[in-house]
Scaffold this active site. Structure first.
Site, PDB file in Angstrom:
ATOM      1  CB  SER A   1      -0.911  -0.002   1.232  1.00  0.00           C
ATOM      2  OG  SER A   1      -1.633   1.204   1.316  1.00  0.00           O
TER       3      SER A   1
ATOM      4  CG  HIS B   1      -3.980  -1.250  -2.222  1.00  0.00           C
ATOM      5  ND1 HIS B   1      -5.140  -1.877  -2.628  1.00  0.00           N
ATOM      6  CD2 HIS B   1      -4.354  -0.364  -1.252  1.00  0.00           C
ATOM      7  CE1 HIS B   1      -6.164  -1.390  -1.929  1.00  0.00           C
ATOM      8  NE2 HIS B   1      -5.703  -0.470  -1.096  1.00  0.00           N
TER       9      HIS B   1
ATOM     10  CG  ASP C   1      -5.167   2.847   0.556  1.00  0.00           C
ATOM     11  OD1 ASP C   1      -6.129   2.135   0.223  1.00  0.00           O
ATOM     12  OD2 ASP C   1      -4.205   2.426   1.205  1.00  0.00           O
TER      13      ASP C   1
ATOM     14  CG  MET D   1      -7.882   7.954   1.822  1.00  0.00           C
ATOM     15  SD  MET D   1      -7.188   7.807   3.487  1.00  0.00           S
ATOM     16  CE  MET D   1      -6.329   6.243   3.361  1.00  0.00           C
TER      17      MET D   1
ATOM     18  CG  HIS E   1      -9.437   1.232  -1.296  1.00  0.00           C
ATOM     19  ND1 HIS E   1      -9.040   0.878  -0.013  1.00  0.00           N
ATOM     20  CD2 HIS E   1     -10.785   1.390  -1.221  1.00  0.00           C
ATOM     21  CE1 HIS E   1     -10.103   0.826   0.773  1.00  0.00           C
ATOM     22  NE2 HIS E   1     -11.166   1.147   0.066  1.00  0.00           N
TER      23      HIS E   1
ATOM     24  CG  MET F   1     -10.762   4.559   0.976  1.00  0.00           C
ATOM     25  SD  MET F   1      -9.718   4.451   2.453  1.00  0.00           S
ATOM     26  CE  MET F   1      -8.412   3.401   1.847  1.00  0.00           C
TER      27      MET F   1
ATOM     28  CG  MET G   1     -12.360  -1.738   4.196  1.00  0.00           C
ATOM     29  SD  MET G   1     -10.712  -1.448   3.526  1.00  0.00           S
ATOM     30  CE  MET G   1      -9.967  -0.462   4.845  1.00  0.00           C
TER      31      MET G   1
ATOM     32  CG  ASP H   1      -6.509  -1.989   3.025  1.00  0.00           C
ATOM     33  OD1 ASP H   1      -5.614  -1.891   3.888  1.00  0.00           O
ATOM     34  OD2 ASP H   1      -6.738  -1.095   2.185  1.00  0.00           O
TER      35      ASP H   1
END
Length: 229
Positions: A19, A44, A46, A48, A77, A79, A148, A182
């Protein structure tokens, strides 16, 4: 091309996905080289927005930058509160698999179908407190379910074992669906997650807080391999 990368993700399983949230963004090219040398097969990311979750990370320019320096598949991912607003820009930036949160949308099946039409892999994620029934309407549309094991938004949280029950249920009901976990994944939790049926393991601290990425990933791979098929 992105659907081809999805097949590479499938073939990599079981696989550790670094990540990048915890990497050194001041030396992104160097970090990517270190991860590839360490044997990483999928990355990966993330994303946000500071709204759906309290943290704020990065957007399309970082995805584009990573794509310029790496051919590895990118599992992005989202979010964020409005995944469809950013799905196509993320695809254009180089994402190969887009995962959105069921908690962020009103019609999970419709969102999954629209992302799939963009030519990439599509995944659906759910937080620990969200029941599996929330994602049931889209499970025949998506390629992946991300369970999650911490509440989305921040790294370094403690692993919630409720994720293991969800993985077992999904493996039984949808055996061909890629399963990802995750949150709090390290050498002690990765084995139980594999035993529960998980295919892809998102790892942050257990890699990036180590001096030797190759050794760190090797420890995790050994823990996966130690689980009886």
């Amino acid at each position: 091309m992105s659907r081809d990368k999805l097949e590479l993700i499938r073939k990599s399983a079981p696989s550790v996905l670094p990540s990048l949230l915890l990497c050194d963004f001041g030396d992104l090219k160097g970090e990517l080289a270190r991860l590839e040398d360490a044997g990483a097969e999928v990355l990966h990311l993330d994303v946000m927005d500071g709204n759906f979750v309290g943290n704020l990370t990065y957007g399309m320019p970082i995805v584009e930058g990573i794509r310029r320096h790496s051919d590895l598949p990118m599992d992005v991912h989202l979010m964020i509160t409005d995944p469809l607003a950013y799905a196509k820009p993320m695809v254009d930036a180089g994402a190969d698999l887009l995962t959105f949160h069921v908690e962020a949308v009103d019609d999970v099946a419709a969102v999954a179908a629209q992302i799939r039409e963009m030519g990439v892999g599509v995944g659906v994620a759910l937080n620990p407190e969200t029941p599996l029934s929330a994602i049931e309407p889209c499970l025949d549309i998506v390629d992946l379910a991300l369970v999650m094991s911490v509440k989305a938004g921040f790294g370094g949280q403690k692993f919630n074992p409720v994720a293991l029950d969800k993985l077992r249920s999904l493996k039984q009901s949808h055996p061909k669906l890629l399963l990802e976990i995750d949150g709090g994944i390290d050498a002690t939790t990765i084995g139980p997650a594999r035993e529960a049926g998980c295919d892809l393991f998102v790892v942050g601290s257990a890699i990036f807080k180590k001096d030797d990425y190759k050794a760190a990933i090797s420890v995790l791979d050994d823990a996966i391999a130690g689980v009886a098929e």
